[in-house]
Design a protein around this motif. Structure first.
Motif, PDB file in Angstrom:
ATOM      1  N   LEU A 247     -36.063 -17.399 -10.328  1.00  0.00           N
ATOM      2  CA  LEU A 247     -34.918 -17.551  -8.681  1.00  0.00           C
ATOM      3  C   LEU A 247     -34.039 -17.022  -8.110  1.00  0.00           C
ATOM      4  O   LEU A 247     -33.079 -16.228  -7.771  1.00  0.00           O
ATOM      5  CB  LEU A 247     -35.296 -19.092  -7.929  1.00  0.00           C
ATOM      6  CG  LEU A 247     -36.718 -19.660  -7.283  1.00  0.00           C
ATOM      7  CD1 LEU A 247     -36.999 -21.071  -7.023  1.00  0.00           C
ATOM      8  CD2 LEU A 247     -37.180 -18.623  -6.439  1.00  0.00           C
ATOM      9  N   LEU A 248     -32.960 -17.567  -9.431  1.00  0.00           N
ATOM     10  CA  LEU A 248     -31.880 -16.914  -9.391  1.00  0.00           C
ATOM     11  C   LEU A 248     -31.787 -15.666  -9.930  1.00  0.00           C
ATOM     12  O   LEU A 248     -30.903 -14.628  -9.469  1.00  0.00           O
ATOM     13  CB  LEU A 248     -31.199 -17.752 -10.820  1.00  0.00           C
ATOM     14  CG  LEU A 248     -29.407 -17.319 -11.208  1.00  0.00           C
ATOM     15  CD1 LEU A 248     -28.451 -17.681 -10.498  1.00  0.00           C
ATOM     16  CD2 LEU A 248     -29.192 -17.872 -12.510  1.00  0.00           C
ATOM     17  N   THR A 249     -32.649 -14.861 -10.654  1.00  0.00           N
ATOM     18  CA  THR A 249     -32.727 -13.420 -10.772  1.00  0.00           C
ATOM     19  C   THR A 249     -33.042 -12.950  -9.587  1.00  0.00           C
ATOM     20  O   THR A 249     -32.928 -11.946  -9.161  1.00  0.00           O
ATOM     21  CB  THR A 249     -33.826 -13.346 -12.056  1.00  0.00           C
ATOM     22  OG1 THR A 249     -33.936 -14.221 -13.336  1.00  0.00           O
ATOM     23  CG2 THR A 249     -34.431 -11.871 -12.332  1.00  0.00           C
ATOM     24  N   VAL A 250     -34.019 -13.251  -9.002  1.00  0.00           N
ATOM     25  CA  VAL A 250     -34.466 -12.952  -7.761  1.00  0.00           C
ATOM     26  C   VAL A 250     -33.096 -12.233  -6.628  1.00  0.00           C
ATOM     27  O   VAL A 250     -33.137 -11.803  -5.794  1.00  0.00           O
ATOM     28  CB  VAL A 250     -35.906 -14.065  -6.993  1.00  0.00           C
ATOM     29  CG1 VAL A 250     -35.788 -13.011  -5.540  1.00  0.00           C
ATOM     30  CG2 VAL A 250     -36.968 -13.615  -7.426  1.00  0.00           C
ATOM     31  N   PHE A 251     -32.594 -13.736  -6.670  1.00  0.00           N
ATOM     32  CA  PHE A 251     -31.759 -14.614  -5.300  1.00  0.00           C
ATOM     33  C   PHE A 251     -30.162 -13.005  -6.134  1.00  0.00           C
ATOM     34  O   PHE A 251     -29.779 -12.387  -4.917  1.00  0.00           O
ATOM     35  CB  PHE A 251     -30.794 -15.564  -4.978  1.00  0.00           C
ATOM     36  CG  PHE A 251     -31.924 -16.718  -5.113  1.00  0.00           C
ATOM     37  CD1 PHE A 251     -32.688 -15.955  -3.937  1.00  0.00           C
ATOM     38  CD2 PHE A 251     -31.483 -17.485  -4.952  1.00  0.00           C
ATOM     39  CE1 PHE A 251     -34.056 -16.667  -2.827  1.00  0.00           C
ATOM     40  CE2 PHE A 251     -32.550 -18.938  -4.260  1.00  0.00           C
ATOM     41  CZ  PHE A 251     -33.237 -18.611  -3.788  1.00  0.00           C
TER      42      PHE A 251
ATOM     43  N   LEU B 201     -27.451 -16.429   1.077  1.00  0.00           N
ATOM     44  CA  LEU B 201     -28.019 -15.815  -0.155  1.00  0.00           C
ATOM     45  C   LEU B 201     -26.651 -16.301  -1.349  1.00  0.00           C
ATOM     46  O   LEU B 201     -27.356 -16.588  -2.099  1.00  0.00           O
ATOM     47  CB  LEU B 201     -28.008 -14.438   0.003  1.00  0.00           C
ATOM     48  CG  LEU B 201     -28.687 -13.582  -1.230  1.00  0.00           C
ATOM     49  CD1 LEU B 201     -30.566 -14.167  -2.140  1.00  0.00           C
ATOM     50  CD2 LEU B 201     -29.114 -12.529  -1.219  1.00  0.00           C
ATOM     51  N   ASP B 202     -25.336 -15.887  -0.898  1.00  0.00           N
ATOM     52  CA  ASP B 202     -24.327 -16.615  -1.784  1.00  0.00           C
ATOM     53  C   ASP B 202     -24.896 -18.186  -2.498  1.00  0.00           C
ATOM     54  O   ASP B 202     -24.355 -18.694  -3.143  1.00  0.00           O
ATOM     55  CB  ASP B 202     -22.893 -16.095  -1.570  1.00  0.00           C
ATOM     56  CG  ASP B 202     -23.108 -14.948  -1.035  1.00  0.00           C
ATOM     57  OD1 ASP B 202     -23.963 -13.718  -1.938  1.00  0.00           O
ATOM     58  OD2 ASP B 202     -21.965 -14.515  -0.129  1.00  0.00           O
ATOM     59  N   ARG B 203     -24.986 -18.933  -0.864  1.00  0.00           N
ATOM     60  CA  ARG B 203     -24.657 -19.982  -1.139  1.00  0.00           C
ATOM     61  C   ARG B 203     -25.899 -20.897  -1.787  1.00  0.00           C
ATOM     62  O   ARG B 203     -26.191 -21.196  -3.293  1.00  0.00           O
ATOM     63  CB  ARG B 203     -25.079 -21.088   0.285  1.00  0.00           C
ATOM     64  CG  ARG B 203     -24.012 -20.740   0.783  1.00  0.00           C
ATOM     65  CD  ARG B 203     -23.541 -21.429   2.139  1.00  0.00           C
ATOM     66  NE  ARG B 203     -22.524 -21.328   2.726  1.00  0.00           N
ATOM     67  CZ  ARG B 203     -22.862 -21.139   3.860  1.00  0.00           C
ATOM     68  NH1 ARG B 203     -23.810 -20.911   5.414  1.00  0.00           N
ATOM     69  NH2 ARG B 203     -21.360 -20.733   4.808  1.00  0.00           N
ATOM     70  N   TYR B 204     -27.234 -20.092  -1.535  1.00  0.00           N
ATOM     71  CA  TYR B 204     -28.325 -20.392  -2.504  1.00  0.00           C
ATOM     72  C   TYR B 204     -28.211 -20.442  -4.047  1.00  0.00           C
ATOM     73  O   TYR B 204     -28.466 -20.535  -5.071  1.00  0.00           O
ATOM     74  CB  TYR B 204     -29.908 -19.804  -1.744  1.00  0.00           C
ATOM     75  CG  TYR B 204     -29.778 -19.656   0.083  1.00  0.00           C
ATOM     76  CD1 TYR B 204     -29.579 -21.519  -0.303  1.00  0.00           C
ATOM     77  CD2 TYR B 204     -30.562 -19.393  -0.019  1.00  0.00           C
ATOM     78  CE1 TYR B 204     -30.573 -21.840   1.114  1.00  0.00           C
ATOM     79  CE2 TYR B 204     -30.814 -19.496   1.462  1.00  0.00           C
ATOM     80  CZ  TYR B 204     -30.680 -20.923   1.794  1.00  0.00           C
ATOM     81  OH  TYR B 204     -30.887 -21.336   3.147  1.00  0.00           O
ATOM     82  N   THR B 205     -27.354 -18.807  -3.799  1.00  0.00           N
ATOM     83  CA  THR B 205     -27.750 -18.363  -5.473  1.00  0.00           C
ATOM     84  C   THR B 205     -26.632 -19.511  -6.899  1.00  0.00           C
ATOM     85  O   THR B 205     -26.647 -19.809  -7.461  1.00  0.00           O
ATOM     86  CB  THR B 205     -26.857 -17.017  -5.751  1.00  0.00           C
ATOM     87  OG1 THR B 205     -27.580 -16.176  -5.105  1.00  0.00           O
ATOM     88  CG2 THR B 205     -26.525 -16.376  -6.717  1.00  0.00           C
TER      89      THR B 205
END
Length: 78
Positions: A15-19, A52-56
């Motif tokens: 998920l981190l790679t995708v984000f 997106l920044d928060r999720y990352t």
């Protein structure tokens, strides 16, 4: 416990790679060398980009916590 942390680590890595790949290029890097920096950023940060920044950042925290927990489990399982 270890297996669960390993599964969470793999999922958070994916998920981190995708984000990170979903982030919009800021320019000044290799993308501007090949013509990617031609676009001008007329609008500010949108709500989607902020989320997106928060999720990352959340994925980074989960990823680091899993690594630390796995290392602690390995160190004290002697």
């Amino acid at each position: 416990m270890t297996l669960a942390l390993q599964i969470i680590l793999v999922l958070s890595s994916i998920l981190l790679t995708v984000f990170v790949l979903l982030h919009k290029g800021k320019g000044g890097g290799l993308s501007s060398l090949f013509g990617g920096g031609v676009q001008s950023n007329l609008s500010g940060s949108t709500v989607v980009e902020k989320n997106l920044d928060r999720y990352t950042v959340l994925m980074v925290v989960i990823w680091v916590a899993c690594i630390i927990a796995l290392n602690l489990l390995q160190a004290f399982s002697g």
